[in-house]
Enzyme design. Sequence first.
Site, short mmCIF file in Angstrom:
data_model
loop_
_atom_site.label_atom_id
_atom_site.label_comp_id
_atom_site.label_asym_id
_atom_site.label_seq_id
_atom_site.Cartn_x
_atom_site.Cartn_y
_atom_site.Cartn_z
N ASN A 12 8.20 -1.23 10.90
CA ASN A 12 7.38 -0.59 9.88
C ASN A 12 6.61 0.56 10.53
OD1 ASN A 12 4.98 -0.01 8.35
ND2 ASN A 12 5.38 -1.84 7.13
N HIS A 15 1.98 2.89 10.24
CA HIS A 15 0.78 3.20 11.03
C HIS A 15 0.95 4.45 11.90
CE1 HIS A 15 -1.53 0.11 9.34
NE2 HIS A 15 -0.76 -0.88 9.78
N HIS A 55 5.98 1.89 3.44
CA HIS A 55 5.32 1.49 2.20
C HIS A 55 4.70 2.73 1.58
CE1 HIS A 55 2.05 -1.24 0.16
NE2 HIS A 55 2.79 -0.58 -0.71
N ARG A 57 2.37 3.85 -0.76
CA ARG A 57 1.27 3.30 -1.55
C ARG A 57 0.86 4.27 -2.64
NH1 ARG A 57 -1.76 -0.92 0.84
NH2 ARG A 57 -3.26 -0.38 -0.78
N ARG A 61 -2.16 6.55 1.27
CA ARG A 61 -3.09 6.57 2.40
C ARG A 61 -2.39 6.79 3.74
NH1 ARG A 61 -5.12 0.38 2.94
NH2 ARG A 61 -5.73 0.80 0.81
N GLU A 82 9.02 -0.41 0.85
CA GLU A 82 8.02 -1.33 0.28
C GLU A 82 7.33 -0.67 -0.89
OE1 GLU A 82 4.86 -2.96 2.64
OE2 GLU A 82 6.32 -3.54 4.16
N THR A 113 -5.84 -11.23 5.54
CA THR A 113 -6.24 -12.39 4.74
C THR A 113 -5.67 -12.36 3.33
OG1 THR A 113 -8.28 -11.20 4.34
CG2 THR A 113 -8.37 -12.99 5.94
N GLU A 163 10.55 -12.17 1.73
CA GLU A 163 9.88 -11.93 3.01
C GLU A 163 8.64 -12.81 3.00
OE1 GLU A 163 9.39 -7.92 4.52
OE2 GLU A 163 7.49 -8.51 5.48
N HIS A 203 4.18 -9.51 8.76
CA HIS A 203 2.75 -9.23 8.70
C HIS A 203 2.00 -9.95 9.82
CE1 HIS A 203 -0.47 -7.21 6.42
NE2 HIS A 203 -1.20 -8.00 7.17
N1 PXP Z 1 5.76 -6.83 5.82
C1 PXP Z 1 5.08 -6.32 4.78
C2 PXP Z 1 5.51 -6.68 3.40
C3 PXP Z 1 4.00 -5.44 5.00
O1 PXP Z 1 3.33 -4.93 3.97
C4 PXP Z 1 3.68 -5.08 6.32
C5 PXP Z 1 2.61 -4.08 6.59
O2 PXP Z 1 1.41 -4.50 6.16
C6 PXP Z 1 4.40 -5.65 7.36
C7 PXP Z 1 5.44 -6.53 7.09
C8 PXP Z 1 4.08 -5.33 8.79
O3 PXP Z 1 2.83 -5.87 9.11
P1 PXP Z 1 2.18 -5.50 10.51
O4 PXP Z 1 1.84 -4.05 10.46
O5 PXP Z 1 0.97 -6.39 10.57
O6 PXP Z 1 3.19 -5.82 11.57
#
Ligand code: PXP
Length: 251
Positions: A12, A15, A55, A57, A61, A82, A113, A163, A203
Amino acid sequence: MSSRDHVLLGVNVDHAATLRQARYRGRHASARAEPSPTAFAGEALTGGADGITVHLREDRRHIQDEDVRAIAALPGVRLNFEMACAPAVLAFARALRPAAACLVPESREEVTTEGGLDVAGQPGRVGDTVRALTEVGVEVSLFIDPDERQVEAAHASGAPVIELHTGAFAEAWGTPAADAELLRLRRACERAHALGLTVNAGHGINYENVGTVMTLPWLHELNIGHAIVSRALMTGARTAVSEMKALLRRR
Ligand code: PXP
């Protein structure tokens, strides 16, 4: 277990865009603005990523529309898009036709959370979105809590993939509560597999807790973002991805 000797790694890259937007929020970031989530995705693929996740959004953001299009055009990429169950982003996805789409809660904030998509509480809306994507050839997964009711509702929706939300497990990591969260995940994996669903998870997974996540049965793919982007600041994306890939091999 899936027959593979490893679990697939979806990287992903949201970030990487978060870091760029820290400087460009509210302004247009040119294709040259750094760091580029597209360049990060390219390096992740070179490092062995099996897929790239973004994702888009509603508040834009981090990932922007043009990022999605540029990443979708990378050679050989398997894009997992996503998205919320919302009309505008659904229209975007139907035009884009990514290999996969993962439906996530609309108002989800990026903390560990919060919960997964409440499929059981809105079967009509989720089912309509699943159908609208499936009909244009997109494989749909539903991001849900490790909860039997949600697993069964996901199956009833017609989505072939779930997922499982590992955020509560990741949050509990290092405390006695982690065992109970792992058990919830294990039961959800078993139930989903028995129903014929493909099981992904994601996540809050990092280089430390991934070994424990790998003890779960029937895993197909892990989606990992924050830990990989963070390590990449030190090592570069290729190394960060290849180090995580090595941890996704079954022993
Ligand atoms: N899976 C989903 C559905 C997500 O929304 C995210 C990002 O929040 C992730 C996986 C990856 O999470 P992380 O950045 O905590 O590894």
